[in-house]
Enzyme design. Sequence first.
Site, mmCIF file in Angstrom:
data_model
loop_
_atom_site.group_PDB
_atom_site.id
_atom_site.type_symbol
_atom_site.label_atom_id
_atom_site.label_comp_id
_atom_site.label_asym_id
_atom_site.label_seq_id
_atom_site.Cartn_x
_atom_site.Cartn_y
_atom_site.Cartn_z
ATOM 1 N N LYS A 189 0.846 -1.194 0.000
ATOM 2 C CA LYS A 189 0.000 0.000 0.000
ATOM 3 C C LYS A 189 0.879 1.240 0.000
ATOM 4 O O LYS A 189 1.498 1.573 1.005
ATOM 5 C CB LYS A 189 -0.920 0.044 1.226
ATOM 6 C CG LYS A 189 -2.023 1.078 1.028
ATOM 7 C CD LYS A 189 -2.678 1.547 2.311
ATOM 8 C CE LYS A 189 -1.985 2.703 2.949
ATOM 9 N NZ LYS A 189 -1.907 3.934 2.142
ATOM 10 N N GLU A 265 10.283 1.875 10.183
ATOM 11 C CA GLU A 265 11.204 2.999 9.962
ATOM 12 C C GLU A 265 10.373 4.257 10.130
ATOM 13 O O GLU A 265 9.503 4.552 9.304
ATOM 14 C CB GLU A 265 11.815 2.905 8.568
ATOM 15 C CG GLU A 265 12.687 1.664 8.436
ATOM 16 C CD GLU A 265 13.440 1.568 7.123
ATOM 17 O OE1 GLU A 265 13.084 2.271 6.165
ATOM 18 O OE2 GLU A 265 14.386 0.774 7.066
ATOM 19 N N CYS A 299 13.296 11.615 6.003
ATOM 20 C CA CYS A 299 13.339 11.275 7.428
ATOM 21 C C CYS A 299 14.706 11.572 8.023
ATOM 22 O O CYS A 299 14.830 11.789 9.216
ATOM 23 C CB CYS A 299 12.993 9.804 7.605
ATOM 24 S SG CYS A 299 14.024 8.742 6.590
ATOM 25 N N GLU A 400 9.066 16.654 15.175
ATOM 26 C CA GLU A 400 9.425 16.559 13.760
ATOM 27 C C GLU A 400 8.502 17.465 12.943
ATOM 28 O O GLU A 400 7.279 17.374 13.038
ATOM 29 C CB GLU A 400 9.265 15.113 13.277
ATOM 30 C CG GLU A 400 9.689 14.936 11.822
ATOM 31 C CD GLU A 400 9.426 13.534 11.275
ATOM 32 O OE1 GLU A 400 8.317 12.995 11.486
ATOM 33 O OE2 GLU A 400 10.326 12.979 10.634
#
Length: 496
Positions: A189, A265, A299, A400
């Site tokens: 997905k 991750e 990231c 973040e």
Amino acid sequence: MRSPTASDPYPFANQQQPCLIGGEFLTHGKAFTNINPVNGAVLGTVTEADAALVDRAVQAARAALRGPWGRMSAAERCALLRKVADRIEARFAEFVSAEIADTGKTLKQASSLDIPRGAANFRAYADLALARPSECFETATPDGRGALNYSVHKPVGVVAVIAPWNLPFLLLTWKVAPALACGNTVVAKPSEETPSSATLLAQVMQEVGVPPGVFNLVHGFGPDSTGAALTAHPGVNAIAFTGESATGSAIMKSAAPCVKALSFELGGKNAAIVFADADFDAALAGTMRSVFANTGQVCLCSERVYVERPVYARFVEALAQGARRLTLGGPFEGADMGPLISRGHRDKVLSYYRLAREEGATVVCGGGAPSFGDERDQGAFIEPTILTGLPESARCVREEIFGPVCHVAPFDAEEEVVRMANDTRYGLAAAVWTSNLQRAHRVARQMEVGIAWVNDWFLRDLRTPFGGVKLSGIGREGGAHSLAFFSEPMNICVKL
Ligand code: NAD
């Protein structure tokens, strides 16, 4: 190689992107729109897989494990994966078009990083899976005959691969390739923001003769949609996920009842540390890249930059000058930076720019959304931004943001900066800039992260462990680590 241009259009113009289930492309059911973040234009529609379609995909994947795929030798499987890589390269321009249409990223980046790495992932894991050794132990027995213990690597089964939108093709194939190389079947997905390169991959799988059901593609959203149905499905044996830490936590809950294997991750709030003895220009160029690459949507990007006091003021000024010089524009305009992925994400990043001011930051440059006076004003562009003056407790230093922004703070001592860099709930990556060899090793090793670079950033070798600690993930991918996650080792003990 053709370069995608306005005359070489988006591969899915005027058609609804299908799901691929059991070797069949399906377009029925609900659909959602796919938006170009450069100008807000509708690119097309995408089939949203509901729980029933997800169930069909998982069943097809299960059936394929028992079919020809399950009987294939590793060498045959890996030969097919090499054909996948060849075919991606043969259709390179279409993949680039798809990726830049969905993300607005620069043509240069999509054609030098995203798509080549997608092809490289299939070749790398085909090689690695074939070269994998197995263990063998000779064991003493009381009767003196002895026994031989050897291990075989079996597939885990049906693997769900869930990918984010920032490096869509690179990150999807980073998991699909090793999963298939190890003999699993996959239900993939992609992010709802970036369906197109995954749909092309589904076509490629069909073209090179990957048996039906081995690679299934389901499009859709996360919560209350395709992603949630997939992660909760009892027929899924393992989930390999890249995305936000909060999503990882939600997936963990939904995977808990069936105790599925998880590889995560997740997010980061990465530090770059610049010592006064560093090569100033190299540290500056590297930090520019690590803050602004892919519009700050990697990231591994640095959102916290710590600079030793003797060079702090000069570094901040040089970084701001560099940021002011960055040009913003669509993929074909030769600009340095494209838009963010969506208006929604831009709202989030802009809210952090506002919050930074409320928290007392000095906005050295940027801090808003640009105005072009053309169609790009309907896009998701945002200014590259440098902040200073925030306390370490500020939300903008702790959370973040995932945009082209960093906070730069001075430091006076090595122990102090190590403590500040590690004072975060995340633990993905760090960059250390110094010309002192002993300090380089000492500081790098003290970073509480999965990957520390010394005098570089984003230099990758696909054989190395990749992942994070704390909120940044569970487990490692890359090389033997991916093969380990996507396999069940089994011991066979033979009495001699
Ligand atoms: P996201 O978590 O919002 O979405 C990622 C994927 O998960 C999408 O396909 C989404 O549809 C799906 N999803 C969302 N909620 C779900 C749910 N409840 N159940 C199942 N699936 C669900 O992440 P994003 O916004 O697409 O990507 C940006 C994030 O990814 C950032 O936090 C970034 O740091 C992280 N990221 C990490 C790495 C890494 O290697 N550590 C790499 C790239 C991006």
